[in-house]
Design a protein around this motif. Structure first.
Motif, mmCIF file in Angstrom:
data_model
loop_
_atom_site.group_PDB
_atom_site.id
_atom_site.type_symbol
_atom_site.label_atom_id
_atom_site.label_comp_id
_atom_site.label_asym_id
_atom_site.label_seq_id
_atom_site.Cartn_x
_atom_site.Cartn_y
_atom_site.Cartn_z
ATOM 1 N N ALA A 62 0.874 -1.208 0.114
ATOM 2 C CA ALA A 62 -0.195 0.169 -0.052
ATOM 3 C C ALA A 62 0.708 1.262 0.079
ATOM 4 O O ALA A 62 0.212 2.363 -0.276
ATOM 5 C CB ALA A 62 -0.972 -0.086 1.172
ATOM 6 N N ASP A 88 -8.204 -6.185 -0.737
ATOM 7 C CA ASP A 88 -8.883 -4.856 -0.702
ATOM 8 C C ASP A 88 -7.510 -3.785 -0.839
ATOM 9 O O ASP A 88 -7.742 -2.623 -1.379
ATOM 10 C CB ASP A 88 -9.263 -4.486 0.818
ATOM 11 N N VAL A 89 -6.440 -4.171 -0.408
ATOM 12 C CA VAL A 89 -5.190 -3.321 -0.779
ATOM 13 C C VAL A 89 -5.203 -3.240 -2.362
ATOM 14 O O VAL A 89 -4.809 -2.205 -2.870
ATOM 15 C CB VAL A 89 -4.142 -3.981 -0.050
ATOM 16 N N ALA A 92 -7.370 -0.801 -3.733
ATOM 17 C CA ALA A 92 -7.204 0.580 -3.261
ATOM 18 C C ALA A 92 -6.029 1.202 -4.243
ATOM 19 O O ALA A 92 -5.903 2.369 -4.467
ATOM 20 C CB ALA A 92 -6.737 0.550 -1.898
ATOM 21 N N HIS A 118 -15.252 -6.309 -5.779
ATOM 22 C CA HIS A 118 -14.216 -5.670 -6.537
ATOM 23 C C HIS A 118 -14.323 -5.745 -8.016
ATOM 24 O O HIS A 118 -13.595 -5.111 -8.654
ATOM 25 C CB HIS A 118 -13.041 -6.840 -6.176
ATOM 26 N N ALA A 121 -13.823 -2.089 -9.830
ATOM 27 C CA ALA A 121 -12.343 -1.799 -9.840
ATOM 28 C C ALA A 121 -11.510 -2.260 -11.051
ATOM 29 O O ALA A 121 -10.683 -1.780 -11.526
ATOM 30 C CB ALA A 121 -11.572 -1.934 -8.543
#
Length: 204
Positions: A62, A88-89, A92, A118, A121
Motif C-alpha cells: 500500500a 482490498d489493498v 485501493a 471488487h 475496480a
C-alpha cells in the motif's frame, strides 16, 4: 549486511523460513537491496516466512513511496499466501499504479482472493492500453464476476489481441455465457475457432 549481494541472498534464503519468525522484519528491511533480481524469486522467498509477515507485506504494498518493483515482490508473496485481505489493498492501489508489472500482479492477487464487490475496480482495466492488463482483467472477471459482466466480456471477444479475446471467452464460459458463445459461433464464422478451443478445453 554483507557487501556482496550474492552472500546476502544466501543469508536471506536461509532465514526465509517459518522457523525464524523473529527475523521476518529484518528480511523485509533488506529485500530492497536486490533491485534487478527476479520479483517472482524474491516474492516466493518472502512467502516462505509464512503468515507472520502478511501484515507487513500489505503495508508495503500500500506504500506509494516504495518502488514499484518492490511492491510487486510484496504482491507476489501475498498472492502465494492467498491472503484474503490483500484483495482490498490491491483494489485501493490499482487506480494510482502505472507500472505494468505491478498492475498485472495486483490483478493476479484479485484473481486468487478477490470478491464480487471488487468487480467495479476491475472493469475499467478491460480497456487498458496494455494487452496484458486487459487479458488479466478479463480473467479476473471470470472468477469474481457474474452475468452482469457478460456484456464486457462479450466486447472482449473482439479485442485485437488474441490473448485477450481468449481470456474473455474463457471468462464468458465461467460466468454462465456458454449459450451466448455457442450461438455466436453458429452465427458468425470468425468466432468458431475461438469458441471451439474454449469449449474443447472445458470438455478436457
Amino acid at each position: 549486511d554483507d557487501p556482496s549481494r550474492s552472500v546476502a541472498i544466501v543469508a536471506l534464503r536461509a532465514l526465509a523460513d517459518t522457523r525464524y519468525p523473529e527475523h521476518a522484519q529484518a528480511l523485509l528491511d533488506h529485500v530492497g537491496r536486490f533491485d534487478g533480481w527476479e520479483p517472482s524469486f524474491l516474492g516466493s522467498m518472502l512467502a516462505e516466512v509464512g503468515p507472520v509477515i502478511s501484515e507487513s507485506l500489505r503495508e508495503g504494498l500500500a506504500d506509494a513511496s516504495r518502488p514499484a518493483w518492490l511492491r510487486t515482490v510484496f504482491a507476489i508473496a501475498l498472492r502465494i499466501h492467498l491472503e484474503p485481505r490483500a484483495a482490498d489493498v490491491a483494489v485501493a492501489v490499482l487506480p494510482e499504479v502505472d507500472d505494468l508489472d505491478l498492475r498485472v500482479e495486483l490483478l493476479r492477487v484479485l484473481r486468487e482472493v478477490g470478491r464480487p464487490d471488487h468487480v467495479p475496480a476491475v472493469l475499467p482495466l478491460t480497456r487498458a492500453p496494455e494487452f496484458a492488463v486487459r487479458a488479466y482483467a478479463m480473467q479476473v472477471l471470470g472468477v469474481i464476476g457474474d452475468e452482469r459482466v457478460i456484456s464486457t466480456l462479450r466486447a472482449g471477444l473482439d479485442d485485437p489481441s488474441p490473448w485477450v479475446s481468449a481470456r474473455a471467452a474463457g471468462a464468458l464460459l465461467a460466468v454462465g455465457g456458454k449459450k451466448l458463445l455457442t450461438d455466436m459461433a453458429g452465427q458468425e464464422p470468425r468466432y468458431r475457432a475461438l469458441v471451439g478451443q474454449v469449449l474443447g478445453m472445458e470438455g478436457a
